[in-house]
Write a protein that holds these residues in place. Structure first.
Motif, short mmCIF file in Angstrom:
data_model
loop_
_atom_site.label_atom_id
_atom_site.label_comp_id
_atom_site.label_asym_id
_atom_site.label_seq_id
_atom_site.Cartn_x
_atom_site.Cartn_y
_atom_site.Cartn_z
N GLU A 1 -21.06 -18.14 -32.62
CA GLU A 1 -20.82 -19.49 -32.09
C GLU A 1 -20.52 -19.45 -30.59
O GLU A 1 -21.01 -20.27 -29.82
N VAL A 2 -19.69 -18.47 -30.17
CA VAL A 2 -19.33 -18.34 -28.75
C VAL A 2 -20.56 -18.00 -27.92
O VAL A 2 -20.81 -18.59 -26.86
N GLU B 1 -22.80 -20.99 -27.68
CA GLU B 1 -22.21 -21.99 -26.79
C GLU B 1 -22.48 -21.65 -25.33
O GLU B 1 -22.88 -22.51 -24.54
N CYS B 2 -22.28 -20.38 -24.97
CA CYS B 2 -22.52 -19.96 -23.58
C CYS B 2 -24.00 -20.02 -23.24
O CYS B 2 -24.37 -20.40 -22.13
N THR C 1 -25.16 -23.49 -22.29
CA THR C 1 -24.79 -23.99 -20.97
C THR C 1 -25.44 -23.18 -19.85
O THR C 1 -25.10 -23.36 -18.67
N GLU D 1 -18.69 -24.67 -17.38
CA GLU D 1 -18.81 -25.28 -18.70
C GLU D 1 -18.43 -24.32 -19.83
O GLU D 1 -18.04 -24.76 -20.91
N CYS D 2 -18.54 -23.02 -19.57
CA CYS D 2 -18.30 -22.05 -20.63
C CYS D 2 -17.74 -20.75 -20.05
O CYS D 2 -18.34 -20.19 -19.12
N ARG E 1 -12.39 -17.47 -30.04
CA ARG E 1 -12.86 -18.86 -30.00
C ARG E 1 -12.38 -19.60 -28.75
O ARG E 1 -13.15 -20.37 -28.17
N GLU E 2 -11.13 -19.39 -28.35
CA GLU E 2 -10.58 -20.18 -27.25
C GLU E 2 -10.74 -19.50 -25.89
O GLU E 2 -10.93 -20.18 -24.88
N HIS F 1 -12.80 -16.60 -25.43
CA HIS F 1 -14.06 -15.85 -25.41
C HIS F 1 -13.84 -14.38 -25.06
O HIS F 1 -14.61 -13.77 -24.33
#
Length: 488
Positions: free
Chosen positions: A25-26, A29-30, A33, A39-40, A448-449, A451
């Motif tokens: 997921e991480v 997400e990166c 972006t 943003e990440c 998660r928070e 990375h």
């Protein structure tokens, strides 16, 4: 259908399945972006275990060019080609060791060395004593041989920094003096704000007394993965005495031994085969001639060499095969495991070895048994053996690059966390930090928070919650960024 050697459930544990999902997921997400920091937060892997992944590759090209003409040769020697074993002897000699070629057995890896030792000395159902906390691979290797693992423990001890700085440093590799040791202790304690005391892991020797009756091997790891503990002379004497009294084999995993951080650290073979043979042996009446020392380093001897040196520690195993076995040495066999995986940061080469000592009355029997097991597999390839000399010849220079990175990151970590949360590391590639929360929860939350990927302490069998394990190999700017995020 499957062997009882295997775990009943081979699927990932729920925690590690969840960790992999969070990691995916991480990364997604990166990627979404475009890696835009605004943003990440970029993903930082603090579990990295290979220098190849952090910009510290070993340059194999010169070694390959030097050795490739021998890649097509084959010598069916159960102990390994003699020239490769002599390269290992030279590796030790440059570090103050005095092994001979007859004390070296080549393997395809340290894991295979464990397997050979387990086959040689253990029967199904026997027990291996392993450290807790410790590396989980050891349990897997034992299980695959139908053996059981029983723990002994490392515990945290608080010590006064002034005492540590002024303790005698004769145990330190390189023979540096007390003043240098004291200076380095201040540096490692944090030059900007030296601590008044330090916390470090030590061997709980009393825990050895709980060993099961069928215990056959005591396994020491020095430097220890993941705590960075290194075996002191006092701890060594206790371990040897325990093995002598219980008729056990002592095995030392020293794959990280070239990455010591302090003058307090010794290679454990120095306690048995120390540097006194390079100068004057105070218990003897001779000084070993430098020319004979060179001959010993190459693992090639003649009877006249031995007579001229008058060294009581060289034992003639027959046919001019002189072995360095001190007459007053330990009464238990001892094996030291290492390999190119860490010595030159190249696990892909698949070359390891064991160097061993045994009482003279048992040496030939043990060597024959080891070679019998090795001869059944002959697993070390010719290219790997051919690369032993050209890679090990430049290993010290490569290791200094790695050590510089490790020390820089260790300093960053110690400046960020008080000693009681971050015990002293004496060597190796890893450090541990206690963050005071459930280690599974904190590992997932950091990922998660923030990375940042770390390893949870339960994976290494810490007996307390809240520990995480951090690799010191990461690129320094990345390492600093990750530590800043963890502190938040």
């Amino acid at each position: 259908m499957l062997s009882s050697r295997l775990p009943k459930d081979l699927t990932p544990s729920p925690f590690f399945a969840e960790l992999e999902r969070a990691k995916a997921e991480v990364l997604a997400e990166c990627a979404g972006t475009g890696g835009n920091v605004a943003e990440c937060l970029p993903f930082i892997d603090m579990t990295v275990s290979s220098p190849l992944r952090v910009g510290l590759p070993f340059d194999l090209q010169p070694a390959v060019e030097q050795a490739k003409s021998e890649f097509g040769t084959w010598v069916a020697d159960a102990a390994g080609r003699r020239d490769a074993r002599e390269a290992v002897v030279e590796y030790y000699r440059e570090r103050g060791g005095a092994f001979t070629a007859g004390q070296i057995i080549l393997t395809a890896s340290t894991s295979e060395a464990y397997s050979v030792l387990f086959k040689t000395f253990c029967d199904p159902g026997d027990v291996i004593l392993t450290p807790m906390p410790g590396y989980p691979l050891l349990d897997t290797l034992a299980q695959l041989e139908h053996l059981e693992c029983a723990p002994y423990f490392l515990k945290i001890r608080r010590e006064n920094a002034r005492k540590l700085a002024t303790d005698e440093s004769v145990e330190g590799a390189g023979g540096r003096n007390d003043k240098t040791a004291a200076k380095n202790n201040v540096i490692l304690s944090g030059a900007k704000n030296p601590v008044k005391s330090t916390f470090r892991f030590v061997l709980d020797s009393d825990s050895l007394l709980a060993a099961p009756e069928r215990a056959k091997i005591l396994l020491l790891v020095s430097p220890h993965n993941p705590t960075g503990h290194c075996v002191s002379r006092e701890e060594w004497n206790e371990a040897v005495r325990f093995c002598e009294e219980n008729n056990m084999i002592l095995v030392v995993d020293e794959v990280f031994a070239d990455y010591a951080f302090s003058d307090k650290v010794s290679r454990t073979w120095q306690y048995v085969l120390d540097e006194r043979r390079e100068t004057r042996d105070e218990s003897a009446d001779v000084i070993l001639d430098p020319g004979v020392r060179s001959t010993i380093g190459e693992g090639i001897h003649t009877s006249s060499d031995c007579d001229n040196s008058a060294s009581k520690d060289l034992w003639d195993a027959g046919g001019g095969d002189f072995i360095n076995l001190p007459e007053d040495g330990p009464k238990c066999p001892i094996f030291w495991l290492n390999g190119l995986s860490k010595a030159v940061g190249s696990p892909q080469l698949k070359l390891g070895w064991m160097a061993f000592y045994a009482p003279r009355e048992h040496f030939e029997e043990i060597r024959a048994a080891l070679e019998f097991v090795e001869d059944a597999y002959l697993s070390v390839s010719s290219p790997a053996q051919s690369l032993a000399r050209p890679t090990l010849a430049v290993s010290a220079a490569y290791e200094s690059r790695i050590r510089e990175r490790l020390l820089q990151n260790w300093q960053t970590l110690r400046e960020a966390f008080p000693s009681k949360y971050c015990p002293e590391v004496l060597g190796g590639w890893y450090a541990v930090v206690r963050l005071g929360e459930d280690d599974e929860e904190i590992t997932l939350r950091l990922l998660r928070e923030k990375h940042v990927l770390v390893q949870p302490g339960f994976f290494f069998d810490f007996d307390e919650d809240g520990w995480v394990v951090i690799s010191l190999l990461q690129e320094p700017a990345q390492f600093q960024e990750a530590i800043d995020r963890i502190k938040q």
